[in-house]
Design a protein around this motif. Structure first.
Motif, PDB file in Angstrom:
ATOM      1  N   PHE A 127       0.846  -1.194   0.000  1.00  0.00           N
ATOM      2  CA  PHE A 127       0.000   0.000   0.000  1.00  0.00           C
ATOM      3  C   PHE A 127       0.878   1.239   0.000  1.00  0.00           C
ATOM      4  O   PHE A 127       1.923   1.277   0.641  1.00  0.00           O
ATOM      5  CB  PHE A 127      -0.895   0.007   1.244  1.00  0.00           C
ATOM      6  N   TYR A 185       0.851   5.331   0.847  1.00  0.00           N
ATOM      7  CA  TYR A 185       0.151   6.396   1.550  1.00  0.00           C
ATOM      8  C   TYR A 185       0.882   7.713   1.345  1.00  0.00           C
ATOM      9  O   TYR A 185       2.077   7.758   1.059  1.00  0.00           O
ATOM     10  CB  TYR A 185       0.105   6.115   3.063  1.00  0.00           C
ATOM     11  N   LEU A 200      -2.537   9.557   7.614  1.00  0.00           N
ATOM     12  CA  LEU A 200      -2.122   8.918   6.368  1.00  0.00           C
ATOM     13  C   LEU A 200      -3.326   8.774   5.433  1.00  0.00           C
ATOM     14  O   LEU A 200      -4.393   8.327   5.852  1.00  0.00           O
ATOM     15  CB  LEU A 200      -1.550   7.533   6.647  1.00  0.00           C
ATOM     16  N   GLU A 242      -7.105   4.946  -5.214  1.00  0.00           N
ATOM     17  CA  GLU A 242      -8.224   5.541  -4.481  1.00  0.00           C
ATOM     18  C   GLU A 242      -8.798   6.710  -5.273  1.00  0.00           C
ATOM     19  O   GLU A 242      -8.125   7.297  -6.130  1.00  0.00           O
ATOM     20  CB  GLU A 242      -7.761   6.000  -3.097  1.00  0.00           C
ATOM     21  N   ILE A 279       4.652   7.078   2.236  1.00  0.00           N
ATOM     22  CA  ILE A 279       4.992   5.891   3.026  1.00  0.00           C
ATOM     23  C   ILE A 279       4.368   4.656   2.390  1.00  0.00           C
ATOM     24  O   ILE A 279       3.213   4.689   1.975  1.00  0.00           O
ATOM     25  CB  ILE A 279       4.460   5.985   4.474  1.00  0.00           C
ATOM     26  N   ARG A 327       1.785  -6.226   4.172  1.00  0.00           N
ATOM     27  CA  ARG A 327       1.163  -7.076   5.186  1.00  0.00           C
ATOM     28  C   ARG A 327       1.378  -8.538   4.817  1.00  0.00           C
ATOM     29  O   ARG A 327       1.476  -8.884   3.650  1.00  0.00           O
ATOM     30  CB  ARG A 327      -0.331  -6.785   5.283  1.00  0.00           C
ATOM     31  N   THR A 330      -4.379 -10.287   4.770  1.00  0.00           N
ATOM     32  CA  THR A 330      -5.312  -9.168   4.845  1.00  0.00           C
ATOM     33  C   THR A 330      -5.858  -8.892   6.242  1.00  0.00           C
ATOM     34  O   THR A 330      -6.575  -7.920   6.439  1.00  0.00           O
ATOM     35  CB  THR A 330      -6.504  -9.379   3.892  1.00  0.00           C
ATOM     36  N   ASN A 331      -5.535  -9.719   7.211  1.00  0.00           N
ATOM     37  CA  ASN A 331      -6.051  -9.469   8.552  1.00  0.00           C
ATOM     38  C   ASN A 331      -4.968  -9.129   9.564  1.00  0.00           C
ATOM     39  O   ASN A 331      -5.269  -8.841  10.716  1.00  0.00           O
ATOM     40  CB  ASN A 331      -6.850 -10.676   9.058  1.00  0.00           C
ATOM     41  N   THR A 332      -3.742  -9.159   9.140  1.00  0.00           N
ATOM     42  CA  THR A 332      -2.657  -8.872  10.092  1.00  0.00           C
ATOM     43  C   THR A 332      -2.260  -7.400  10.022  1.00  0.00           C
ATOM     44  O   THR A 332      -2.677  -6.676   9.129  1.00  0.00           O
ATOM     45  CB  THR A 332      -1.425  -9.735   9.798  1.00  0.00           C
ATOM     46  N   GLU A 333      -1.439  -7.017  10.973  1.00  0.00           N
ATOM     47  CA  GLU A 333      -0.998  -5.617  10.998  1.00  0.00           C
ATOM     48  C   GLU A 333      -0.129  -5.318   9.792  1.00  0.00           C
ATOM     49  O   GLU A 333       0.410  -6.212   9.148  1.00  0.00           O
ATOM     50  CB  GLU A 333      -0.224  -5.324  12.287  1.00  0.00           C
ATOM     51  N   ALA A 334       0.014  -4.044   9.512  1.00  0.00           N
ATOM     52  CA  ALA A 334       0.863  -3.597   8.416  1.00  0.00           C
ATOM     53  C   ALA A 334       2.211  -3.159   8.969  1.00  0.00           C
ATOM     54  O   ALA A 334       2.309  -2.623  10.071  1.00  0.00           O
ATOM     55  CB  ALA A 334       0.214  -2.425   7.677  1.00  0.00           C
ATOM     56  N   PHE A 335       3.229  -3.417   8.185  1.00  0.00           N
ATOM     57  CA  PHE A 335       4.572  -2.940   8.504  1.00  0.00           C
ATOM     58  C   PHE A 335       4.907  -1.845   7.511  1.00  0.00           C
ATOM     59  O   PHE A 335       4.651  -1.975   6.318  1.00  0.00           O
ATOM     60  CB  PHE A 335       5.577  -4.094   8.426  1.00  0.00           C
ATOM     61  N   PHE A 336       5.465  -0.777   8.033  1.00  0.00           N
ATOM     62  CA  PHE A 336       5.682   0.408   7.210  1.00  0.00           C
ATOM     63  C   PHE A 336       7.143   0.598   6.871  1.00  0.00           C
ATOM     64  O   PHE A 336       8.040   0.274   7.662  1.00  0.00           O
ATOM     65  CB  PHE A 336       5.179   1.650   7.953  1.00  0.00           C
ATOM     66  N   GLY A 337       7.357   1.128   5.675  1.00  0.00           N
ATOM     67  CA  GLY A 337       8.683   1.600   5.342  1.00  0.00           C
ATOM     68  C   GLY A 337       8.971   2.879   6.110  1.00  0.00           C
ATOM     69  O   GLY A 337       8.094   3.438   6.776  1.00  0.00           O
TER      70      GLY A 337
END
Lengths: 109, 115
Positions: free
Chosen positions: B34, B36, B44, B59, B93, B97, B100-107
């Motif tokens: 994803f 942002y 975000l 989007e 950013i 993931r 689709t149900n777990t947390e996201a990790f961000f750069g």
């Protein structure tokens, strides 16, 4: 109405205080929920996932009320290092994460 | 936790040029990433969902010809800001993931300044 809404900030609290953040979401089909923390000019980092049964991690407690579409985060014994923006995040269908506008917390000595 | 690396962390470019931002998942395969955008003191805003091997899903209000997304492998997605203008200056950013149900990790984010 925004999909995810949080308490307006900023919250200015003294060290040792207990502070609570609230969040509401509009999509009843939302599947999972998280609290993230974002420090100034940094990327968000996961603080904790939020489960229906409620969950606690040290000084942090998260609650979810699906009927009211409401999520909360409680921070006990605030530390200076807790100062950050706290983001309520909701996982919608299709795996999209929708972010609240964030609540800024400032913990003062 | 999983690691997502984003590069560059900061870029300054001239109006009219294009800038490419890379997002890599270092220790897991991400079929979906994803992108942002974040303005100062704002939250975000999801721009697009990057799908490995297929077109990105944008989007509403995000120009696909302006923000080109390529997800060529399971560990790399790129965002190219084409013909950048000062109003494109922002913090970009990426996230990935495990499912689709777990947390996201961000750069780490890329701070773009167009002059």
């Amino acid at each position: 109405r925004k999909e995810v809404e949080q308490d307006p900030g900023p919250f200015n609290v003294p060290e040792g205080a207990t502070v609570a953040f609230n969040c509401t979401y509009s999509n009843s089909a939302s599947q999972s929920f998280f609290w993230y923390r974002q420090d100034c000019r940094k990327e968000p980092k996961l603080l904790m996932s939020v489960y229906s049964s409620g969950n606690e991690d040290g000084r942090f407690t998260a609650q979810l009320n699906r009927a009211s579409q409401y999520i909360s985060l409680l921070i006990r014994d605030s530390k200076l290092s807790d100062s950050a923006t706290y983001l309520c995040v909701v996982n919608n269908q299709g795996g999209k994460l929708i972010f609240g506008q964030g609540t800024e917390l400032s913990v003062k000595p | 936790g999983a690691v997502v690396s984003q590069h560059p962390s900061r870029v300054i470019c001239k109006s009219g040029t294009s800038v490419k931002i890379e997002c890599r998942s270092l220790d897991f395969q991400a079929t979906t990433m994803f992108w942002y955008r974040q303005f100062p003191k704002k939250s975000l805003m999801l721009m697009a969902t990057s799908n490995e091997g297929s077109k990105a899903t944008y989007e509403q209000g995000v120009e696909k010809d302006k923000f080109l997304i390529n997800h060529a492998s399971l560990t790399l997605s790129t965002l190219t800001v084409t013909s950048a203008h000062p109003e494109d200056s922002s913090f970009y950013i990426c996230s990935a993931r495990l499912n689709t149900n777990t947390e996201a990790f961000f750069g780490q984010g890329t701070r773009l300044t167009v002059v």
